[in-house]
Structure formats: structure tokens, C-alpha cells
Scaffold this active site. Structure first.
Site, PDB file in Angstrom:
ATOM      1  N   GLU A   1       0.168  -6.898  -4.671  1.00 30.63           N
ATOM      2  CA  GLU A   1      -0.821  -7.803  -5.254  1.00 30.63           C
ATOM      3  C   GLU A   1      -0.177  -8.649  -6.358  1.00 30.63           C
ATOM      4  O   GLU A   1       0.843  -8.278  -6.935  1.00 30.63           O
ATOM      5  CB  GLU A   1      -1.999  -7.006  -5.825  1.00 30.63           C
ATOM      6  CG  GLU A   1      -2.758  -6.172  -4.807  1.00 30.63           C
ATOM      7  CD  GLU A   1      -3.575  -6.992  -3.830  1.00 30.63           C
ATOM      8  OE1 GLU A   1      -3.708  -8.218  -4.035  1.00 30.63           O
ATOM      9  OE2 GLU A   1      -4.073  -6.411  -2.840  1.00 30.63           O
TER      10      GLU A   1
ATOM     11  N   TYR B   1      -9.027  -9.648  20.601  1.00 34.45           N
ATOM     12  CA  TYR B   1      -8.654  -8.479  19.809  1.00 34.45           C
ATOM     13  C   TYR B   1      -8.016  -7.396  20.689  1.00 34.45           C
ATOM     14  O   TYR B   1      -6.797  -7.310  20.771  1.00 34.45           O
ATOM     15  CB  TYR B   1      -9.860  -7.915  19.041  1.00 34.45           C
ATOM     16  CG  TYR B   1      -9.412  -7.061  17.873  1.00 34.45           C
ATOM     17  CD1 TYR B   1      -9.314  -7.606  16.590  1.00 34.45           C
ATOM     18  CD2 TYR B   1      -9.012  -5.736  18.054  1.00 34.45           C
ATOM     19  CE1 TYR B   1      -8.841  -6.840  15.527  1.00 34.45           C
ATOM     20  CE2 TYR B   1      -8.551  -4.973  17.006  1.00 34.45           C
ATOM     21  CZ  TYR B   1      -8.474  -5.523  15.748  1.00 34.45           C
ATOM     22  OH  TYR B   1      -7.989  -4.774  14.705  1.00 34.45           O
TER      23      TYR B   1
ATOM     24  N   LYS C   1      -1.893  -2.436  18.124  1.00 38.28           N
ATOM     25  CA  LYS C   1      -2.594  -1.164  17.929  1.00 38.28           C
ATOM     26  C   LYS C   1      -2.217  -0.147  19.006  1.00 38.28           C
ATOM     27  O   LYS C   1      -2.246   1.068  18.757  1.00 38.28           O
ATOM     28  CB  LYS C   1      -4.105  -1.397  17.893  1.00 38.28           C
ATOM     29  CG  LYS C   1      -4.574  -2.273  16.729  1.00 38.28           C
ATOM     30  CD  LYS C   1      -4.091  -1.749  15.379  1.00 38.28           C
ATOM     31  CE  LYS C   1      -4.617  -2.592  14.238  1.00 38.28           C
ATOM     32  NZ  LYS C   1      -4.120  -2.119  12.918  1.00 38.28           N
TER      33      LYS C   1
ATOM     34  N   LEU D   1      -2.176  -0.740   6.016  1.00 39.12           N
ATOM     35  CA  LEU D   1      -1.611  -2.059   5.735  1.00 39.12           C
ATOM     36  C   LEU D   1      -2.153  -3.095   6.718  1.00 39.12           C
ATOM     37  O   LEU D   1      -2.235  -2.838   7.915  1.00 39.12           O
ATOM     38  CB  LEU D   1      -0.093  -2.036   5.838  1.00 39.12           C
ATOM     39  CG  LEU D   1       0.698  -1.322   4.747  1.00 39.12           C
ATOM     40  CD1 LEU D   1       2.192  -1.552   4.964  1.00 39.12           C
ATOM     41  CD2 LEU D   1       0.295  -1.795   3.366  1.00 39.12           C
TER      42      LEU D   1
ATOM     43  N   GLY E   1      -1.282   0.837   1.120  1.00 37.95           N
ATOM     44  CA  GLY E   1      -2.238  -0.240   1.324  1.00 37.95           C
ATOM     45  C   GLY E   1      -3.562   0.127   0.698  1.00 37.95           C
ATOM     46  O   GLY E   1      -4.579   0.251   1.382  1.00 37.95           O
TER      47      GLY E   1
ATOM     48  N   TYR F   1      -8.951  -0.739  15.322  1.00 39.34           N
ATOM     49  CA  TYR F   1     -10.268  -1.218  15.713  1.00 39.34           C
ATOM     50  C   TYR F   1     -10.210  -1.548  17.198  1.00 39.34           C
ATOM     51  O   TYR F   1      -9.184  -2.027  17.699  1.00 39.34           O
ATOM     52  CB  TYR F   1     -10.678  -2.453  14.904  1.00 39.34           C
ATOM     53  CG  TYR F   1     -12.045  -2.985  15.253  1.00 39.34           C
ATOM     54  CD1 TYR F   1     -13.181  -2.247  14.957  1.00 39.34           C
ATOM     55  CD2 TYR F   1     -12.195  -4.199  15.909  1.00 39.34           C
ATOM     56  CE1 TYR F   1     -14.442  -2.707  15.306  1.00 39.34           C
ATOM     57  CE2 TYR F   1     -13.451  -4.681  16.252  1.00 39.34           C
ATOM     58  CZ  TYR F   1     -14.573  -3.927  15.954  1.00 39.34           C
ATOM     59  OH  TYR F   1     -15.821  -4.371  16.301  1.00 39.34           O
TER      60      TYR F   1
ATOM     61  N   SER G   1      -5.359  -1.230  -2.152  1.00 35.79           N
ATOM     62  CA  SER G   1      -6.010  -2.070  -3.164  1.00 35.79           C
ATOM     63  C   SER G   1      -7.283  -2.767  -2.703  1.00 35.79           C
ATOM     64  O   SER G   1      -8.025  -3.304  -3.524  1.00 35.79           O
ATOM     65  CB  SER G   1      -5.021  -3.118  -3.678  1.00 35.79           C
ATOM     66  OG  SER G   1      -4.502  -3.891  -2.605  1.00 35.79           O
ATOM     67  N   THR G   2      -7.546  -2.776  -1.406  1.00 35.23           N
ATOM     68  CA  THR G   2      -8.763  -3.424  -0.900  1.00 35.23           C
ATOM     69  C   THR G   2      -9.261  -2.673   0.328  1.00 35.23           C
ATOM     70  O   THR G   2      -8.563  -1.824   0.883  1.00 35.23           O
ATOM     71  CB  THR G   2      -8.513  -4.899  -0.495  1.00 35.23           C
ATOM     72  OG1 THR G   2      -7.523  -4.938   0.547  1.00 35.23           O
ATOM     73  CG2 THR G   2      -8.039  -5.731  -1.672  1.00 35.23           C
ATOM     74  N   GLY G   3     -10.485  -2.988   0.755  1.00 32.22           N
ATOM     75  CA  GLY G   3     -11.008  -2.541   2.025  1.00 32.22           C
ATOM     76  C   GLY G   3     -10.988  -1.039   2.241  1.00 32.22           C
ATOM     77  O   GLY G   3     -11.303  -0.249   1.343  1.00 32.22           O
TER      78      GLY G   3
END
Length: 390
Positions: free
Chosen positions: A74, A236, A245, A140, A47, A226, A49-51
Site C-alpha cells: 500500500e 470469469y 484459478k 492477493l 494480502g 470464485y 489490507s482490504t477485502g
């Protein structure tokens, strides 16, 4: 093609290749300026490619001078449609890493699939010195997952459990605050979210890699989570995502047991709230982040993805004995969760209105960060110029 942002809710359906490249370059420059000693040298980021995943790979390559392999899913560009931001991010990362003498290999495919796991193992053996990795990051955030055994497809949802949740949120495009009601999840939605966002796939990755002998002695693996403040708990921590989580934390214990014979260990890292496409989709969270950003920028404790990941590498993963909380988690949300800061967030949450949102929150900063995820809003990019999208 002249590329402009096309926004649909919390999704931008276009991405600017030059802006995405600029986003990566800015992170790379920060990483280069913050070298870390005694850090990993062969890193897999699942995972990437971002963030936070992208920031981890940048930190590994440019803070630690590590060789890396990244796995992501992607979309490439077509003749009339841009690629996704993550595709452009990865292309620029690979270019910069290879120019710096680093090995940077990538797999664009479904990380949940067995064949992608096996392809990654072959790449580790064939491309990385020694044929092993000493750090595995699992980052991910996916809406769906196909179970590799049953073939069933599961979806994740962002919903409370038990009772409907009523609160307020903000449309970060317009700055308008409005009430929101989220109906509770059905049991199959809870189970589906755990299947997608829990730790099952992380465990499958480590099992496959352990069997193949591609994990180094004393290796570390970390997955991200998180928790957040009490005002977001219903949607959440105590909702479907929070249940997933909890499963992630349970799987971390199983992974640690699996790696213990070779000195390895698994951790769940609880990160700070940041603007991502995933967080933008969670009602309540954009307003909370906008208030949080205003305060953290004022007191000098605000971090973006690369700053947080560089700090995690330097002050947590590779600072000797890894500091954890009572549940064994790495707490990168420590600055966010300072009691005095959270008390001030709660006070502003109760006071903010449509008339004061611009004054009491950093809604403009939130919007800017969101646009930059897709390569828009960088001052040195000419967004009226024709650019190649492929």
C-alpha cells in the site's frame, strides 16, 4: 485537507482516513460479537489490507483472539495526496488489535518478492510465540507480478478465451446499462494471468516457510477463488481468471503434499461475489452482483466480507473435519449458488433495463459498498471537515 472521492472508472484515487477507520471498526465489532473456539492463534495473512484478506485478519484477531502478521503493498500519504485505503485500514487494525492485547505486525512490500518472504519469516520467528504460524491465508489480487527468478514482469487481464464475449453490464456510478464486447485473450495474456493470479507464488511462500521451519504441525493454508454463475462463465470461470484459478487448485494439491509430513493441508475457498475494487473491474459482474444483492438481502442470506470470513472460520476451517465439495474446495458461495436463487437472478438479468434497474437491482447498495471501500459514505463521518492525511 478536506477529502472528497475522486473516481476514475473502477478506481477511487483518494481515501478518507476516518472513513477507512470506521469501516475497520464496524468489522471488528462484528468479530468481537462472534467468538470462535478451537481456532488459530498465530496467523499470517498475505494480502491483508482490504477485502477478504482484511476480514480474515480481523476474524483471526477478534473472533479467535489470535496474534497476526499481515503482508500488503500500500502507498503511504504524502503532503498533498492521501494514502491508499488499505494503508489506513491496516493502521486502524493494528491500533485496535494492540489495544486488545494482540500481537499485530505488518510488512508493507511486494509479497511476490523473495526479500519480503524472508522478512516475514524473520518476523514470525522474532515476534510470534513459538516462532510458528498455524494458519496461512493467501489473498492477493494484483495486476502485475515480477518473477523472483527471471525478473520478468507479468500482467493479468480479464478476458474471455477463444471467442469475443458480448453481453451487458452496468455503470454502477450512473446506473446506466449498456452492451459490452470483450475481445479474447492472446496466449501470452493467458500465461501472464496465470503467473500473476495462479498458485505459483502461494506455493513459493509455503516452500520458503517450510524450509525455515515456521509452519506449525497440523497447520492449514487457504487461498481464495470464485466460480460464479453460468452467465459470467465466459469472462470469469472460462476466461483468463478462471484459468489462473485452475492453476491455484493444482498448486493447492502440491502444497498439501508438501505439508502432509506435518499434518498440514491446503484448501481453495470459493467465496461469494462481493464488491471489491477487483470485482468492479470485471465487465458483467457489477450488474450480476447488483441483482444478487437485491435478492439475498430480501431473503436474509446476504453476507459482507467479515460475515463470510467469520462463517468460514467457524463452520468450515474450525468445525472439526473441514467440509469440501467433490473437487476438495471449501464452498463459501453456497448461499449464492442456491439453484432457486440463481434461477431468479437469470430471470431478472433477462428483464432488467435502464428504466427498471433501480427497481430490480440493488445498484445503490453496490455503489455504497464501492464508496465505503475507500472510506466514503459513512453517516457518522463529517466529510466537509479538515482531516490529517498522514
Amino acid at each position: 485537507m478536506v477529502i472528497k472521492p475522486k473516481i476514475r472508472g473502477f478506481i477511487c484515487t483518494t481515501a478518507h482516513p476516518l472513513g477507512c477507520a470506521e469501516n475497520v471498526k464496524i468489522q471488528v465489532e462484528y468479530a468481537k460479537a462472534n467468538p470462535i473456539k478451537g481456532a488459530p492463534k498465530r496467523v499470517l495473512v498475505i494480502g491483508s489490507s482490504t477485502g477478504y484478506g482484511l476480514a480474515c485478519r480481523i476474524a483471526a484477531a477478534f473472533c479467535c483472539e489470535a496474534d497476526t502478521i499481515g503482508v500488503f503493498f500500500e502507498r503511504e500519504a504524502s503532503s498533498n495526496r492521501t494514502a491508499t485505503a488499505g494503508w489506513y485500514n491496516n493502521r486502524e487494525f493494528e491500533r485496535l488489535a494492540k489495544d486488545s492485547g494482540r500481537i499485530a505486525e505488518s510488512i508493507n512490500g511486494d509479497a511476490f518478492a523473495d526479500d519480503v518472504k524472508q522478512e516475514t519469516i524473520r518476523l514470525i520467528k522474532g515476534k510470534l510465540p513459538g516462532g510458528k504460524v498455524d494458519l496461512i491465508i493467501y489473498s492477493l489480487a494484483a495486476p502485475k507480478r515480477r518473477d523472483p527468478v527471471t525478473g520478468g514482469v507479468y500482467s493479468s487481464v480479464i478476458k474471455p478465451i477463444g471467442d469475443a464475449y458480448k453481453s451487458k453490464t452496468v455503470d454502477f456510478h450512473t446506473g446506466i446499462i449498456h452492451d459490452v464486447t470483450i475481445e479474447p485473450a492472446a496466449q501470452d495474456e493467458i500465461a501472464g494471468t496465470v503467473k500473476v493470479m495462479g498458485g505459483e507464488d502461494w506455493l513459493l511462500w509455503i516452500k520458503a516457510m517450510t524450509s525455515a521451519g515456521v509452519i506449525e504441525q497440523n497447520a492449514v493454508t487457504a487461498a481464495f477463488s470464485y466460480i460464479g454463475p453460468s452467465l459470467t462463465f465466459p469472462v470469469y470461470k472460462n476466461g483468463t481468471i478462471g484459468t489462473a484459478k485452475e492453476d491455484l487448485e493444482e498448486k493447492a494439491k502440491q502444497i498439501t503434499s508438501l505439508l502432509s509430513t506435518q499434518g498440514g493441508k491446503a484448501f481453495v475457498a470459493v467465496n461469494k461475489a462481493l464488491v471489491t475494487q477487483a470485482s468492479s473491474a470485471i465487465p458483467v459482474v457489477p450488474l450480476y452482483i447488483s441483482i444478487l444483492y437485491k435478492l439475498m438481502k430480501k431473503n436474509g442470506t446476504h453476507e459482507d466480507c467479515i460475515r463470510q470470513m467469520a462463517r468460514m472460520f467457524k463452520d468450515r476451517l474450525y468445525a472439526g473435519e473441514i467440509p469440501v465439495d467433490e473437487a476438495g474446495r471449501i464452498r463459501m458461495d453456497d448461499w449464492e449458488m442456491q439453484p432457486a436463487l440463481q434461477e431468479e437472478v437469470g430471470r431478472i438479468w433477462g428483464e432488467v433495463t435502464n428504466e427498471t434497474v433501480g427497481e430490480l437491482t440493488d445498484i445503490d447498495g453496490y455503489r455504497d459498498d464501492f464508496m465505503r471501500l475507500f472510506g466514503f459514505g459513512f453517516p457518522d463521518i463529517d466529510y466537509d471537515a479538515d482531516v490529517k492525511i498522514i
